[in-house]
Design a protein around this motif. Sequence first.
Motif, PDB file in Angstrom:
ATOM      1  N   HIS A  68      -1.372  -5.785   0.350  1.00 49.79           N
ATOM      2  CA  HIS A  68      -1.773  -4.889   1.443  1.00 49.79           C
ATOM      3  C   HIS A  68      -2.962  -4.039   0.999  1.00 49.79           C
ATOM      4  O   HIS A  68      -3.209  -3.852  -0.192  1.00 49.79           O
ATOM      5  CB  HIS A  68      -0.597  -4.049   1.964  1.00 49.79           C
ATOM      6  CG  HIS A  68      -0.002  -3.109   0.962  1.00 49.79           C
ATOM      7  ND1 HIS A  68       0.938  -3.489   0.040  1.00 49.79           N
ATOM      8  CD2 HIS A  68      -0.234  -1.789   0.731  1.00 49.79           C
ATOM      9  CE1 HIS A  68       1.274  -2.445  -0.707  1.00 49.79           C
ATOM     10  NE2 HIS A  68       0.566  -1.395  -0.310  1.00 49.79           N
ATOM     11  N   HIS A  70      -5.659  -0.863   0.607  1.00 52.71           N
ATOM     12  CA  HIS A  70      -5.729   0.558   0.244  1.00 52.71           C
ATOM     13  C   HIS A  70      -7.184   0.955   0.343  1.00 52.71           C
ATOM     14  O   HIS A  70      -8.065   0.163  -0.013  1.00 52.71           O
ATOM     15  CB  HIS A  70      -5.253   0.793  -1.194  1.00 52.71           C
ATOM     16  CG  HIS A  70      -3.862   0.298  -1.418  1.00 52.71           C
ATOM     17  ND1 HIS A  70      -3.595  -1.023  -1.631  1.00 52.71           N
ATOM     18  CD2 HIS A  70      -2.675   0.949  -1.430  1.00 52.71           C
ATOM     19  CE1 HIS A  70      -2.284  -1.172  -1.756  1.00 52.71           C
ATOM     20  NE2 HIS A  70      -1.698   0.006  -1.639  1.00 52.71           N
ATOM     21  N   HIS A  95      -2.666   4.180   1.553  1.00 50.87           N
ATOM     22  CA  HIS A  95      -1.966   2.894   1.593  1.00 50.87           C
ATOM     23  C   HIS A  95      -1.837   2.406   3.032  1.00 50.87           C
ATOM     24  O   HIS A  95      -1.577   3.202   3.931  1.00 50.87           O
ATOM     25  CB  HIS A  95      -0.552   3.041   1.024  1.00 50.87           C
ATOM     26  CG  HIS A  95      -0.520   3.315  -0.453  1.00 50.87           C
ATOM     27  ND1 HIS A  95       0.035   2.449  -1.351  1.00 50.87           N
ATOM     28  CD2 HIS A  95      -0.984   4.369  -1.162  1.00 50.87           C
ATOM     29  CE1 HIS A  95      -0.075   2.969  -2.577  1.00 50.87           C
ATOM     30  NE2 HIS A  95      -0.693   4.134  -2.484  1.00 50.87           N
ATOM     31  N   HIS A 123       2.663  -2.179  -4.615  1.00 56.15           N
ATOM     32  CA  HIS A 123       1.471  -1.309  -4.707  1.00 56.15           C
ATOM     33  C   HIS A 123       0.740  -1.449  -6.042  1.00 56.15           C
ATOM     34  O   HIS A 123      -0.028  -0.568  -6.424  1.00 56.15           O
ATOM     35  CB  HIS A 123       1.824   0.168  -4.447  1.00 56.15           C
ATOM     36  CG  HIS A 123       2.731   0.367  -3.278  1.00 56.15           C
ATOM     37  ND1 HIS A 123       2.282   0.426  -1.980  1.00 56.15           N
ATOM     38  CD2 HIS A 123       4.080   0.480  -3.211  1.00 56.15           C
ATOM     39  CE1 HIS A 123       3.311   0.582  -1.157  1.00 56.15           C
ATOM     40  NE2 HIS A 123       4.412   0.610  -1.889  1.00 56.15           N
TER      41      HIS A 123
HETATM   42 CU   LIG Z   1       0.308   0.409  -1.312  1.00 60.40          CU
END
Ligand SMILES: [Cu+2]
Length: 140
Positions: A68, A70, A95, A123
Motif C-alpha cells: 500500500h 505512503h 499511510h 507497513h
Molecule cells: Cu502503511
Amino acid sequence: MNRLAWLALVFALPASALRAEPYWPEKARVYFITPANGAVVNGKVEVKFGLSGVGVAPAGTDKAGVGHHHVLIDAETPKGDELNQPLPANAHVKHFGGGQTETVLDLPPGRHKLQLILADGNHIPHDPPLVSEIIEIEVK
Ligand SMILES: [Cu+2]
C-alpha cells in the motif's frame, strides 16, 4: 582461509545478507500521476499515486508482490534499518492502508517535498525500497 573458518563466517552472517531476491519485483515502479514536479497549487493538493509491476492491497494483507502507498511529506527517504521495520505514522508519513490510490493533502503555504513509498501489509518498505522520485510543489 581454511574450510572451517569459511563455514563459521557463512553462519555468522545474518539471514538478510544471504537473501538474493529483492522483495519487490525488479520492474516495479511507483510514481506521481499528479501533481507534477514544480507544480504551484492553490489550496488543497490533489495527489494521485501511480504504480506498475506490483499490486495494491489494504494493510494487513500478508502476500508477496502487493503493498500500500505512503506519502512522505518534507521527510527524508527511509534508509538502513528503517527499511526493515514498519513506517511511522505522523504528519510526515501518511499511510493509505485502505488501498487508496489518491488523496487530497491540506498543506500549509510554502514549498513542500513529496515522495511515495510502497510498503507491505505490515507497513515495512523492505530494502531496497520501492520509492517514487521526489517532487517539489508550492502551495499558495
Ligand atoms: Cu502503511
